[in-house]
Design an enzyme around this catalytic site. Structure first.
Site, PDB file in Angstrom:
ATOM      1  N   HIS A   1      73.746 -29.886 -97.879  1.00 12.25           N
ATOM      2  CA  HIS A   1      75.103 -29.621 -97.395  1.00 12.25           C
ATOM      3  C   HIS A   1      75.029 -29.229 -95.933  1.00 12.25           C
ATOM      4  O   HIS A   1      74.494 -28.174 -95.587  1.00 12.25           O
ATOM      5  CB  HIS A   1      75.735 -28.512 -98.232  1.00 12.25           C
ATOM      6  CG  HIS A   1      77.178 -28.285 -97.921  1.00 12.25           C
ATOM      7  ND1 HIS A   1      77.894 -29.049 -97.027  1.00 12.25           N
ATOM      8  CD2 HIS A   1      78.071 -27.353 -98.390  1.00 12.25           C
ATOM      9  CE1 HIS A   1      79.134 -28.623 -96.957  1.00 12.25           C
ATOM     10  NE2 HIS A   1      79.263 -27.593 -97.783  1.00 12.25           N
TER      11      HIS A   1
ATOM     12  N   HIS B   1      82.984 -34.228-102.363  1.00 14.75           N
ATOM     13  CA  HIS B   1      82.388 -33.103-101.632  1.00 14.75           C
ATOM     14  C   HIS B   1      81.107 -32.683-102.359  1.00 14.75           C
ATOM     15  O   HIS B   1      80.071 -32.495-101.734  1.00 14.75           O
ATOM     16  CB  HIS B   1      83.382 -31.952-101.550  1.00 14.75           C
ATOM     17  CG  HIS B   1      82.946 -30.828-100.681  1.00 14.75           C
ATOM     18  ND1 HIS B   1      82.582 -31.001 -99.364  1.00 14.75           N
ATOM     19  CD2 HIS B   1      82.803 -29.499-100.933  1.00 14.75           C
ATOM     20  CE1 HIS B   1      82.249 -29.828 -98.837  1.00 14.75           C
ATOM     21  NE2 HIS B   1      82.358 -28.895 -99.775  1.00 14.75           N
TER      22      HIS B   1
ATOM     23  N   CYS C   1      83.406 -26.031 -93.909  1.00 20.28           N
ATOM     24  CA  CYS C   1      82.806 -27.299 -94.327  1.00 20.28           C
ATOM     25  C   CYS C   1      83.775 -28.481 -94.323  1.00 20.28           C
ATOM     26  O   CYS C   1      83.377 -29.605 -94.640  1.00 20.28           O
ATOM     27  CB  CYS C   1      82.166 -27.135 -95.700  1.00 20.28           C
ATOM     28  SG  CYS C   1      80.983 -25.772 -95.723  1.00 20.28           S
TER      29      CYS C   1
END
Length: 397
Positions: A327, A291, A158
């Site tokens: 996400h 994040h 990620c």
């Protein structure tokens, strides 16, 4: 250290262009819904940030033939990259030493899982399996934008797109390239959904970053690319600069395969490195794009790292935009880079949607409504499985 950003392109659940994404962000329009495009037993169990276009519609938008072997990841990546090149006013992609650094985590998994069992029996299906790897995604994007130069792929989970931006900036600073298209792309797939379901970090409702009662993340799909150009090219072509990459850092948490350390060591070191490279102080940051995955582990770890850098009483305005988009894995840092540049251009802090109850471990309250203010510097965090932690700082000048 500064590298100019001259173009941006994006497709996500909240919009199919830079303008549509920004409009959704400032008007608090999230796009977390039930699953429509994937046949899965989890369709009514979890929510995702899904681009509401079929593969056939994406192929038509790119002018692909019906027998193409473009994966969904490659198609949305090509759409975003073409937008970015157009936004940068590039008419001859090969005029200067130009490269493409594409980040992906899922790659062509959506096509592989469709044909995996049958391709052993039908050799005509092999072309779909050969499109599985991330390198194929990058090559197809390069072909779509007509690039004949340097092409590579980064896959650090990620944080992939953040590392793509870093590598692009480093190649320009080293004089290896004059211009680099950097970013990432990831499409939803059953494999991803099942994998995260197994990890037990998916939410069955809307994700709630930095909320005490957060239950987990919503997966999403998206692609975004930015055009980085050297000062020489900017001057020669009298380019408009959208913002600058002014600093970055990468560090490994070295703690666990999928979890971050409780004190956020990797995140802390990445931010520390970014400040040093940018020659900035924590007090210079006007907005942090966190994040913020809304998992119990990430938000605690990131929050503690931020407090270590800024001090609990001096944390600037912050929010996670994943409550809008879900996400998006390897694309996350790329779409959030676009959001960071838009924050600078428009002087806006985006709301952290769905927040209600502060976490009991510290006194950090995200911005919950759209806020207008002058923004000179944005810090954007991206953390990946395997402990790969990355921070990029974007600046107005």
């Amino acid at each position: 250290m500064k590298v100019a950003i001259t173009g941006m392109g994006i497709i996500s659940a909240i919009g199919h262009s830079v303008e549509e994404n920004f409009d959704a962000l400032v008007n608090s329009r999230k796009a977390i819904t039930d699953i429509d495009n994937i046949p899965t037993v989890h369709a009514n169990v979890i929510k995702v940030g899904e681009i509401k276009k079929t593969n056939e519609e994406l192929a038509a938008a790119l002018g692909l033939s019906p027998d193409n072997n473009f994966t969904r990841t490659a198609m949305i990546g090509a759409i975003a990259a073409k937008q970015a090149v157009k936004d940068a006013g590039i008419s001859n992609i090969n005029q200067y030493k130009t490269g493409l650094i594409s980040a992906t985590s899922v790659g062509g998994m959506d096509t592989t899982e469709k044909h995996y069992y049958d391709y052993f029996k039908d050799e005509n299906l092999v072309k779909y399996i050969s499109a599985h790897d991330g390198g194929d995604v990058a090559q197809k994007i390069a072909e779509q934008i007509g690039l004949q130069g340097f092409v590579t792929t980064i896959s650090t989970a990620c944080s992939s797109a953040a590392n793509s931006i870093m590598l692009g900036a480093r190649l320009i600073n080293a004089g290896k390239l004059d211009r680099v298209i950097v970013g990432g792309t990831d499409a939803l797939a059953k494999f991803t959904i099942n994998g995260f379901k197994t990890l037990m970090i998916l939410s069955d409702t809307y994700n709630t970053p930095f909320d005490h009662n957060r239950k987990g993340l919503n997966l999403g799909e998206a692609a975004a690319f930015l055009v980085l150009e050297s000062d020489e090219v900017v001057k020669k072509q009298n380019k408009k600069v959208l913002a600058y990459v002014s600093g970055f850092g990468n560090a490994n948490d070295a703690f666990h395969q999928t979890a971050s350390s409780e004190n956020g060591e990797g995140a802390f070191l990445a931010m520390e490195k970014a400040f040093k490279l940018a020659n900035l102080k924590p007090s210079d940051i006007d907005y942090i794009n966190m994040h913020g995955t809304a998992t119990p582990n990430n938000d605690l770890s990131e929050g503690r790292a931020v407090i270590r850098i800024f001090g609990e009483e001096n944390v600037p305005d912050f929010s996670s935009t994943k409550a809008f988009t879900g996400h998006t894995l390897a694309a996350a840092a790329a779409i959030e880079a676009v959001y960071s540049v838009l924050a600078i251009q428009n002087g806006v802090v985006y709301p952290n949607l769905n927040f209600e109850t502060p976490m009991e471990e510290f006194n950090l309250i995200p911005q919950t409504e759209t806020k207008h203010k002058n923004i000179e510097h944005v810090l954007s965090n991206s953390f990946g499985f395997g402990g790969n932690c990355s921070t990029v700082i974007f600046s107005k000048s």
